[in-house]
Design a protein around this motif. Structure first.
Motif, PDB file in Angstrom:
ATOM      1  N   LYS A  73       0.836  -1.202   0.000  1.00  0.00           N
ATOM      2  CA  LYS A  73       0.000   0.000   0.000  1.00  0.00           C
ATOM      3  C   LYS A  73       0.870   1.251   0.000  1.00  0.00           C
ATOM      4  O   LYS A  73       1.888   1.319   0.697  1.00  0.00           O
ATOM      5  CB  LYS A  73      -0.919   0.009   1.220  1.00  0.00           C
ATOM      6  N   VAL A  74       0.435   2.235  -0.759  1.00  0.00           N
ATOM      7  CA  VAL A  74       1.165   3.496  -0.865  1.00  0.00           C
ATOM      8  C   VAL A  74       0.669   4.463   0.214  1.00  0.00           C
ATOM      9  O   VAL A  74      -0.537   4.572   0.451  1.00  0.00           O
ATOM     10  CB  VAL A  74       0.974   4.118  -2.270  1.00  0.00           C
ATOM     11  N   PHE A  75       1.608   5.139   0.882  1.00  0.00           N
ATOM     12  CA  PHE A  75       1.246   6.137   1.886  1.00  0.00           C
ATOM     13  C   PHE A  75       2.214   7.316   1.796  1.00  0.00           C
ATOM     14  O   PHE A  75       3.300   7.205   1.223  1.00  0.00           O
ATOM     15  CB  PHE A  75       1.241   5.530   3.292  1.00  0.00           C
ATOM     16  N   ASP A  76       1.774   8.455   2.330  1.00  0.00           N
ATOM     17  CA  ASP A  76       2.599   9.669   2.316  1.00  0.00           C
ATOM     18  C   ASP A  76       3.641   9.619   3.429  1.00  0.00           C
ATOM     19  O   ASP A  76       3.317   9.336   4.582  1.00  0.00           O
ATOM     20  CB  ASP A  76       1.734  10.914   2.511  1.00  0.00           C
ATOM     21  N   TYR A  77       4.898   9.905   3.067  1.00  0.00           N
ATOM     22  CA  TYR A  77       5.973   9.985   4.051  1.00  0.00           C
ATOM     23  C   TYR A  77       6.732  11.276   3.770  1.00  0.00           C
ATOM     24  O   TYR A  77       7.079  11.565   2.625  1.00  0.00           O
ATOM     25  CB  TYR A  77       6.920   8.787   3.926  1.00  0.00           C
ATOM     26  N   TYR A  78       6.996  12.059   4.809  1.00  0.00           N
ATOM     27  CA  TYR A  78       7.649  13.351   4.646  1.00  0.00           C
ATOM     28  C   TYR A  78       9.004  13.353   5.346  1.00  0.00           C
ATOM     29  O   TYR A  78       9.162  12.787   6.434  1.00  0.00           O
ATOM     30  CB  TYR A  78       6.771  14.467   5.232  1.00  0.00           C
ATOM     31  N   PHE A  79       9.976  13.989   4.706  1.00  0.00           N
ATOM     32  CA  PHE A  79      11.276  14.180   5.344  1.00  0.00           C
ATOM     33  C   PHE A  79      11.880  15.481   4.841  1.00  0.00           C
ATOM     34  O   PHE A  79      11.417  16.068   3.857  1.00  0.00           O
ATOM     35  CB  PHE A  79      12.218  12.994   5.064  1.00  0.00           C
ATOM     36  N   VAL A  80      12.913  15.941   5.541  1.00  0.00           N
ATOM     37  CA  VAL A  80      13.600  17.167   5.133  1.00  0.00           C
ATOM     38  C   VAL A  80      15.030  16.836   4.752  1.00  0.00           C
ATOM     39  O   VAL A  80      15.619  15.852   5.216  1.00  0.00           O
ATOM     40  CB  VAL A  80      13.577  18.243   6.242  1.00  0.00           C
ATOM     41  N   SER A  81      15.588  17.678   3.879  1.00  0.00           N
ATOM     42  CA  SER A  81      16.962  17.492   3.429  1.00  0.00           C
ATOM     43  C   SER A  81      17.590  18.838   3.117  1.00  0.00           C
ATOM     44  O   SER A  81      16.894  19.786   2.726  1.00  0.00           O
ATOM     45  CB  SER A  81      17.003  16.606   2.175  1.00  0.00           C
ATOM     46  N   ARG A  82      18.911  18.914   3.282  1.00  0.00           N
ATOM     47  CA  ARG A  82      19.656  20.105   2.876  1.00  0.00           C
ATOM     48  C   ARG A  82      20.024  20.047   1.397  1.00  0.00           C
ATOM     49  O   ARG A  82      20.548  21.005   0.842  1.00  0.00           O
ATOM     50  CB  ARG A  82      20.926  20.248   3.714  1.00  0.00           C
ATOM     51  N   ARG A  83      19.750  18.927   0.753  1.00  0.00           N
ATOM     52  CA  ARG A  83      20.160  18.713  -0.635  1.00  0.00           C
ATOM     53  C   ARG A  83      19.051  19.054  -1.617  1.00  0.00           C
ATOM     54  O   ARG A  83      17.872  19.033  -1.286  1.00  0.00           O
ATOM     55  CB  ARG A  83      20.578  17.257  -0.826  1.00  0.00           C
ATOM     56  N   ASP A  84      19.464  19.305  -2.871  1.00  0.00           N
ATOM     57  CA  ASP A  84      18.468  19.534  -3.914  1.00  0.00           C
ATOM     58  C   ASP A  84      17.869  18.198  -4.346  1.00  0.00           C
ATOM     59  O   ASP A  84      18.342  17.123  -3.948  1.00  0.00           O
ATOM     60  CB  ASP A  84      19.063  20.301  -5.102  1.00  0.00           C
ATOM     61  N   GLU A  85      16.827  18.276  -5.172  1.00  0.00           N
ATOM     62  CA  GLU A  85      16.027  17.084  -5.483  1.00  0.00           C
ATOM     63  C   GLU A  85      16.821  15.979  -6.167  1.00  0.00           C
ATOM     64  O   GLU A  85      16.539  14.799  -5.988  1.00  0.00           O
ATOM     65  CB  GLU A  85      14.828  17.485  -6.357  1.00  0.00           C
ATOM     66  N   GLU A  86      17.842  16.337  -6.945  1.00  0.00           N
ATOM     67  CA  GLU A  86      18.613  15.328  -7.666  1.00  0.00           C
ATOM     68  C   GLU A  86      19.688  14.676  -6.803  1.00  0.00           C
ATOM     69  O   GLU A  86      20.243  13.651  -7.180  1.00  0.00           O
ATOM     70  CB  GLU A  86      19.261  15.957  -8.914  1.00  0.00           C
ATOM     71  N   HIS A  87      19.977  15.262  -5.646  1.00  0.00           N
ATOM     72  CA  HIS A  87      21.093  14.764  -4.846  1.00  0.00           C
ATOM     73  C   HIS A  87      20.702  14.291  -3.445  1.00  0.00           C
ATOM     74  O   HIS A  87      21.572  14.060  -2.608  1.00  0.00           O
ATOM     75  CB  HIS A  87      22.179  15.841  -4.748  1.00  0.00           C
ATOM     76  N   ILE A  88      19.387  14.142  -3.180  1.00  0.00           N
ATOM     77  CA  ILE A  88      19.002  13.570  -1.896  1.00  0.00           C
ATOM     78  C   ILE A  88      19.546  12.130  -1.823  1.00  0.00           C
ATOM     79  O   ILE A  88      19.736  11.470  -2.849  1.00  0.00           O
ATOM     80  CB  ILE A  88      17.472  13.609  -1.691  1.00  0.00           C
ATOM     81  N   LYS A  89      19.778  11.672  -0.605  1.00  0.00           N
ATOM     82  CA  LYS A  89      20.537  10.434  -0.441  1.00  0.00           C
ATOM     83  C   LYS A  89      19.792   9.180  -0.879  1.00  0.00           C
ATOM     84  O   LYS A  89      20.422   8.176  -1.199  1.00  0.00           O
ATOM     85  CB  LYS A  89      21.023  10.317   1.002  1.00  0.00           C
ATOM     86  N   LEU A  90      18.462   9.219  -0.914  1.00  0.00           N
ATOM     87  CA  LEU A  90      17.773   8.022  -1.397  1.00  0.00           C
ATOM     88  C   LEU A  90      18.028   7.817  -2.888  1.00  0.00           C
ATOM     89  O   LEU A  90      17.851   6.720  -3.408  1.00  0.00           O
ATOM     90  CB  LEU A  90      16.278   8.051  -1.086  1.00  0.00           C
ATOM     91  N   LYS A  91      18.503   8.885  -3.566  1.00  0.00           N
ATOM     92  CA  LYS A  91      18.866   8.761  -4.981  1.00  0.00           C
ATOM     93  C   LYS A  91      20.354   8.498  -5.168  1.00  0.00           C
ATOM     94  O   LYS A  91      20.745   7.673  -5.996  1.00  0.00           O
ATOM     95  CB  LYS A  91      18.469  10.028  -5.743  1.00  0.00           C
TER      96      LYS A  91
END
Length: 202
Positions: free
Chosen positions: A29-47
């Protein structure tokens, strides 16, 4: 198989931004999860999957026979309170952790930091801050300072009081005051040390 479908940046701020993740639970099931990062969208660590630190915390002791620990008491806007911690900051572009530490100590406290290179290198690795809400990691830089008259170089939004704390003062702070978690753990290490840095030799 990935445990999220997509991620989207929700804000556009200079230092910290909110991201919304379409996360997938164990049942699919898909659910909303929110987090904050100091990185831009292309360099967040999950990527990127890297663990390059965004910031540092500095553990500095005086070069006296009985070393004292450099502690700061800083006003923090989210609490509208002063809180005890160790000096810390963001690593600027082009800096390595040690350079950032020297700069931050000079700005926040006025002291010149002599970086300590000895001991177990594992203690200098980047460690994550709070993965429930951010991908940020920090490294610890260790060093010594010389006791002398100094002058802070604070930004207008910074309210920082500097303290050279002996073991009794550190015990009191841990028992009675508001303290950051990483500051508290490093204060505990200081209390167990003989010369302020020997715990790094493990």
């Amino acid at each position: 198989m990935s445990n999220y479908k997509k991620v989207k940046k929700q804000s556009d701020n200079p230092f910290l931004n909110l991201y919304k993740l379409d996360a997938v639970d164990r049942e699919g099931k898909v659910f909303d999860y929110y987090f904050v990062s100091r990185r831009d969208e292309e360099h967040i660590k999950l990527k990127t999957k890297d663990n390059t630190p965004e910031g540092i915390v500095v553990y500095a002791v005086t070069d006296e026979e009985k070393p004292r620990l450099l502690v700061i008491k800083e006003y923090r806007y989210p609490l509208d309170e002063y809180i005890y911690e160790l000096p810390a900051g963001i690593i600027d572009p082009g800096e390595v952790a040690e350079q950032s530490a020297v700069r931050e100590i000079k700005e926040e406290t006025g002291f010149d930091l002599k970086v300590y290179k000895g001991g177990n290198e594992a203690f200098r690795r980047p460690f994550y801050m709070g993965l429930g809400f951010t991908d940020e990691s920090n490294s610890t830089v260790f060093g010594t300072i010389h006791v002398e008259e100094v002058e802070q170089q604070l930004e207008s939004a910074e309210r920082i009081q500097v303290m050279l704390a002996d073991k009794e003062q550190v015990k009191r702070i841990l028992k009675e005051e508001r303290v950051t978690l990483r500051g508290a753990y490093l204060m505990m290490m200081y209390l167990k040390s003989e010369n302020g840095l020997d715990f790094l030799e493990v």
